[in-house]
Scaffold this motif. Structure first.
Motif, short mmCIF file in Angstrom:
data_model
loop_
_atom_site.label_atom_id
_atom_site.label_comp_id
_atom_site.label_asym_id
_atom_site.label_seq_id
_atom_site.Cartn_x
_atom_site.Cartn_y
_atom_site.Cartn_z
N ALA A 1 0.81 -1.22 0.00
CA ALA A 1 0.00 0.00 0.00
C ALA A 1 0.84 1.27 0.00
CB ALA A 1 -0.93 0.00 1.21
N GLY A 2 2.15 1.15 -0.05
CA GLY A 2 3.01 2.34 -0.02
C GLY A 2 3.01 3.10 -1.33
N ASN A 3 3.59 4.28 -1.31
CA ASN A 3 3.63 5.14 -2.50
C ASN A 3 5.00 5.23 -3.13
OD1 ASN A 3 0.93 5.91 -2.69
ND2 ASN A 3 1.19 7.39 -1.04
N ALA A 4 5.95 4.41 -2.73
CA ALA A 4 7.29 4.37 -3.32
C ALA A 4 7.99 5.72 -3.28
CB ALA A 4 7.22 3.82 -4.75
N THR A 5 7.79 6.47 -2.21
CA THR A 5 8.41 7.79 -2.11
C THR A 5 9.93 7.70 -2.05
OG1 THR A 5 8.01 7.74 0.28
CG2 THR A 5 6.44 8.96 -1.08
N ARG A 6 10.46 6.63 -1.46
CA ARG A 6 11.93 6.47 -1.43
C ARG A 6 12.51 6.24 -2.82
NH1 ARG A 6 12.15 2.24 3.42
NH2 ARG A 6 10.42 1.55 2.15
N LEU A 7 11.68 5.77 -3.73
CA LEU A 7 12.11 5.60 -5.12
C LEU A 7 11.88 6.87 -5.93
CD1 LEU A 7 10.78 2.04 -6.04
CD2 LEU A 7 13.14 2.74 -5.73
N GLY A 8 11.30 7.88 -5.29
CA GLY A 8 11.02 9.12 -5.99
C GLY A 8 9.80 9.04 -6.88
N LEU A 9 8.93 8.09 -6.61
CA LEU A 9 7.72 7.91 -7.41
C LEU A 9 6.51 8.42 -6.66
CD1 LEU A 9 8.36 4.27 -8.66
CD2 LEU A 9 8.86 6.38 -9.86
N ASN A 10 5.47 8.70 -7.39
CA ASN A 10 4.22 9.16 -6.79
C ASN A 10 3.11 8.14 -7.04
OD1 ASN A 10 2.54 10.82 -5.36
ND2 ASN A 10 2.08 12.15 -7.09
N LYS A 11 3.50 6.87 -7.16
CA LYS A 11 2.52 5.82 -7.35
C LYS A 11 3.02 4.57 -6.65
CE LYS A 11 4.24 4.16 -11.81
NZ LYS A 11 3.90 3.82 -13.17
N SER A 12 2.15 3.64 -6.46
CA SER A 12 2.49 2.40 -5.77
C SER A 12 3.46 1.56 -6.58
CB SER A 12 1.21 1.60 -5.51
OG SER A 12 1.52 0.35 -4.95
N LYS A 13 4.42 0.93 -5.89
CA LYS A 13 5.34 0.01 -6.56
C LYS A 13 4.58 -1.17 -7.15
CE LYS A 13 7.86 -0.22 -2.90
NZ LYS A 13 8.83 -0.51 -1.84
N LEU A 14 3.42 -1.43 -6.61
CA LEU A 14 2.58 -2.51 -7.08
C LEU A 14 2.34 -2.42 -8.59
CD1 LEU A 14 0.56 -4.75 -5.84
CD2 LEU A 14 -1.15 -2.99 -6.09
N PHE A 15 2.22 -1.20 -9.10
CA PHE A 15 1.90 -0.99 -10.51
C PHE A 15 3.13 -0.69 -11.37
CE2 PHE A 15 -1.65 0.70 -7.89
CZ PHE A 15 -2.49 -0.37 -8.08
N LEU A 16 4.27 -0.56 -10.73
CA LEU A 16 5.52 -0.31 -11.44
C LEU A 16 5.89 -1.54 -12.27
CD1 LEU A 16 7.80 1.84 -11.63
CD2 LEU A 16 8.95 0.57 -9.82
N LYS A 17 6.34 -1.33 -13.48
CA LYS A 17 6.68 -2.46 -14.34
C LYS A 17 8.19 -2.66 -14.41
CE LYS A 17 2.58 -2.49 -17.18
NZ LYS A 17 2.03 -2.54 -18.52
N LEU A 18 8.56 -3.93 -14.43
CA LEU A 18 9.94 -4.35 -14.61
C LEU A 18 9.92 -5.38 -15.72
CD1 LEU A 18 12.90 -4.32 -13.61
CD2 LEU A 18 12.27 -6.17 -12.06
N ASN A 19 10.67 -5.12 -16.79
CA ASN A 19 10.63 -5.99 -17.97
C ASN A 19 9.21 -6.14 -18.49
OD1 ASN A 19 13.41 -6.43 -17.98
ND2 ASN A 19 13.21 -8.12 -16.53
N ASN A 20 8.49 -5.03 -18.50
CA ASN A 20 7.13 -4.95 -19.04
C ASN A 20 6.10 -5.79 -18.26
OD1 ASN A 20 5.73 -3.43 -20.90
ND2 ASN A 20 5.65 -5.07 -22.41
N LYS A 21 6.41 -6.08 -16.98
CA LYS A 21 5.49 -6.85 -16.14
C LYS A 21 5.38 -6.16 -14.78
CE LYS A 21 6.90 -11.01 -14.87
NZ LYS A 21 7.14 -12.48 -14.82
#
Length: 80
Positions: free
Chosen positions: A12-32
């Motif tokens: 449920a986090g917002n990935a602020t340590r990654l500098g993102l403004n969205k959940s890591k849940l939806f972040l894609k790695l290798n298009n997944k």
């Protein structure tokens, strides 16, 4: 007899340590989406009873996981 496992994914986090403004849940790695990597491994467990994903966007999470093939329930709950 093996005990059945319920697994909780805290996502449920917002990935602020990654500098993102969205959940890591939806972040894609290798298009997944990242969450798929966890789900793929967890679904290999023989004694899995259910997977519970804690998210800050239930609708988007449900849409994302709607096509995941699973023999156990994948539930979403609000958190964050």
């Amino acid at each position: 007899m093996k005990k059945k496992l319920s697994v909780i994914i805290a996502a449920a986090g917002n990935a602020t340590r990654l500098g993102l403004n969205k959940s890591k849940l939806f972040l894609k790695l290798n298009n997944k989406p990242l969450i798929f990597y966890s789900l793929e491994k967890l679904l290999l467990l023989e004694n899995l009873l259910e997977i519970i994903i804690v998210t800050n966007d239930i609708d988007k999470t449900n849409e994302l996981i709607s096509n995941v093939k699973s023999t156990v329930p994948i539930k979403t709950v609000s958190g964050g």
